[in-house]
Design a protein around this motif. Structure first.
Motif, short mmCIF file in Angstrom:
data_model
loop_
_atom_site.label_atom_id
_atom_site.label_comp_id
_atom_site.label_asym_id
_atom_site.label_seq_id
_atom_site.Cartn_x
_atom_site.Cartn_y
_atom_site.Cartn_z
N SER A 109 36.12 24.00 19.03
CA SER A 109 36.60 22.79 19.71
C SER A 109 37.96 23.02 20.33
N ASN A 110 38.19 22.37 21.47
CA ASN A 110 39.50 22.42 22.11
C ASN A 110 40.33 21.22 21.69
N PHE A 111 40.31 20.91 20.42
CA PHE A 111 41.06 19.76 19.91
C PHE A 111 42.54 19.94 20.20
N ASP A 112 43.13 18.93 20.82
CA ASP A 112 44.55 18.97 21.17
C ASP A 112 45.28 17.87 20.41
N LEU A 113 46.13 18.27 19.47
CA LEU A 113 46.81 17.29 18.63
C LEU A 113 47.73 16.38 19.43
N ASN A 114 48.46 16.93 20.38
CA ASN A 114 49.38 16.11 21.16
C ASN A 114 48.65 14.98 21.88
N THR A 115 47.53 15.32 22.50
CA THR A 115 46.74 14.29 23.19
C THR A 115 46.23 13.26 22.20
N TYR A 116 45.74 13.74 21.05
CA TYR A 116 45.23 12.84 20.01
C TYR A 116 46.32 11.89 19.54
N TYR A 119 34.37 18.79 5.23
CA TYR A 119 34.08 17.83 6.31
C TYR A 119 33.86 18.50 7.67
N GLY A 120 34.10 19.80 7.73
CA GLY A 120 33.89 20.52 8.98
C GLY A 120 34.79 20.03 10.10
N GLU A 121 34.24 20.03 11.32
CA GLU A 121 35.05 19.71 12.49
C GLU A 121 35.53 18.26 12.51
N LYS A 122 34.87 17.39 11.76
CA LYS A 122 35.31 15.99 11.71
C LYS A 122 36.73 15.87 11.16
N ALA A 123 37.16 16.88 10.40
CA ALA A 123 38.48 16.84 9.78
C ALA A 123 39.57 17.46 10.64
N LEU A 124 39.23 17.87 11.86
CA LEU A 124 40.25 18.52 12.71
C LEU A 124 41.51 17.68 12.90
N PRO A 125 41.42 16.37 13.13
CA PRO A 125 42.65 15.59 13.26
C PRO A 125 43.54 15.66 12.02
N LEU A 126 42.95 15.50 10.84
CA LEU A 126 43.75 15.55 9.61
C LEU A 126 44.31 16.95 9.38
N GLN A 127 43.53 17.97 9.69
CA GLN A 127 44.03 19.33 9.55
C GLN A 127 45.22 19.56 10.48
N ALA A 128 45.08 19.16 11.72
CA ALA A 128 46.15 19.38 12.70
C ALA A 128 47.41 18.60 12.35
N ILE A 129 47.24 17.39 11.83
CA ILE A 129 48.41 16.60 11.41
C ILE A 129 49.13 17.31 10.26
N LEU A 133 47.39 8.31 10.30
CA LEU A 133 46.69 8.91 9.16
C LEU A 133 45.62 7.97 8.62
N CYS A 134 45.94 6.69 8.55
CA CYS A 134 44.97 5.70 8.08
C CYS A 134 43.75 5.66 9.00
N LEU A 135 44.00 5.58 10.29
CA LEU A 135 42.91 5.52 11.26
C LEU A 135 42.07 6.80 11.24
N ALA A 136 42.74 7.95 11.18
CA ALA A 136 42.04 9.23 11.20
C ALA A 136 41.15 9.39 9.96
N THR A 137 41.63 8.93 8.82
CA THR A 137 40.83 9.05 7.59
C THR A 137 39.62 8.15 7.63
N ALA A 138 39.82 6.91 8.09
CA ALA A 138 38.68 5.99 8.21
C ALA A 138 37.63 6.55 9.15
N GLU A 139 38.07 7.11 10.26
CA GLU A 139 37.13 7.68 11.23
C GLU A 139 36.43 8.92 10.68
N LEU A 140 37.15 9.72 9.90
CA LEU A 140 36.55 10.91 9.27
C LEU A 140 35.31 10.52 8.48
N LEU A 141 35.39 9.37 7.80
CA LEU A 141 34.30 8.94 6.92
C LEU A 141 33.36 7.95 7.61
#
Length: 308
Positions: A14-21, A289-299, A64-72
């Motif tokens: 994935s080309n996940f970009d933390l700054n954009t996120y 969680y695989g790629e779904k966890a990319l936001p939390l990993q990047a944070i 962090l709250c939003l990212a965790t809710a979305e992860l699940l």
């Protein structure tokens, strides 16, 4: 400062970009915060509350709250009320932390602190108002979530901010000022409460809103505890290495207040290494969680790279 070379444990094309996120999420949070607290009467207290709540910042806690809710698998809008409440509580802690009786700072996020603009009396009341309103806002504005989950979130928030959390950590922090015998164990207890408890609440509340299993809650709590402590270690380092302009608050305050800090205890390089190890352990909790966890990993990895 030692440069970080963390290797992600979640392999992705994935080309996940933390700054954009972060920019996208921050924009949503800013809009929600503005709408959450309209001016009421008496106008002075609402103006003071809004002054600090809308003063900017990274908005890491609501994100962090939003990212965790979305992860699940939960929709972002159902977690937004809790995300806003977490920022209200965080803002309260900053207003009170800056008071002369506490850390006595004149600037926060590059602006005059609340008590410098409105006076100490109104600043105290603005913090109190935000804290009370945070619970009201969750209770009245969380939609399409079972009541038992909302009650559990309210309990999580209460514990995070109380004597077993933020308040207790602040008391211990003040008690340790000027002491030369503060151990790593004591310092860790202080910051797991003062800083880490609210960060853990951000992740746990998002997970609860999404109906997390006990296994999910356990993994995500460990993740949050580790990034919370890493966040504080980096804060301690930045107080020594960054400028007032970079921080948006007075640099060198820990030294002048004779606070116990990780760099004082371990030195800067070892402190940085400890933070990186905590983040590595935090990210390991996300592998399932695989790629779904990319936001939390990047944070998590951002926490040890940040400059303010």
């Amino acid at each position: 400062m030692v440069q970080t070379n963390l290797k992600p444990t979640i392999v992705s094309d994935s080309n996940f970009d933390l700054n954009t996120y972060l920019e996208r999420k921050k924009e949503l949070v800013e809009k929600a915060l503005d709408e959450s607290l309209p001016i009421g009467k008496p106008e002075k207290i609402y103006e003071a509350m809004r002054y600090s709540l809308l003063a900017g910042g990274k908005r890491l806690r609501p994100i962090l709250c939003l990212a965790t809710a979305e992860l699940l698998g939960e929709k972002q809008n159902t977690a937004m009320a809790t995300a806003c409440a977490l920022e209200m509580i965080h803002t309260m802690s900053l207003i009170h932390d800056d008071l002369p009786a506490m850390d006595n700072d004149d600037y926060r996020r590059g602006k005059l602190t609340n008590h410098k603009v409105y006076g100490e009396d109104i600043a105290i009341l603005a913090g109190d108002g935000l804290l009370a309103y945070a619970f009201e806002y969750v209770a009245e504005n969380t939609k399409n979530i079972p009541a038992e989950r909302i009650v559990k979130v309210l309990a999580i928030l209460g514990k995070a901010v109380g004597a077993n959390g933020l308040v207790g950590g602040q008391v211990m922090d003040l008690d340790c000022e000027g002491k030369s015998d503060v151990t790593a164990e004591i310092l860790t207890t202080i910051h797991r409460n003062k800083t880490g408890a609210l960060l853990e609440a951000c992740v746990s509340s998002g997970a609860v809103l999404a109906g997390a299993s006990s296994e999910d809650l356990s993994r995500l709590s460990i993740y949050a505890q580790n990034i919370g402590l890493a966040f504080q270690i980096i804060d301690d380092i930045l107080d020594v290495t960054a400028t007032t302009e970079e921080l948006g608050k007075t640099a060198g305050k820990d030294l002048s207040a004779q606070k116990a800090t990780y760099p004082k205890l371990w030195g800067i390089e070892t402190s940085q290494a400890k933070a990186e190890e905590l983040v590595k352990d935090a990210v390991a909790q996300l592998a399932v969680y695989g790629e779904k966890a990319l936001p939390l990993q990047a944070i998590a990895e951002y926490i040890v790279r940040r400059k303010n």
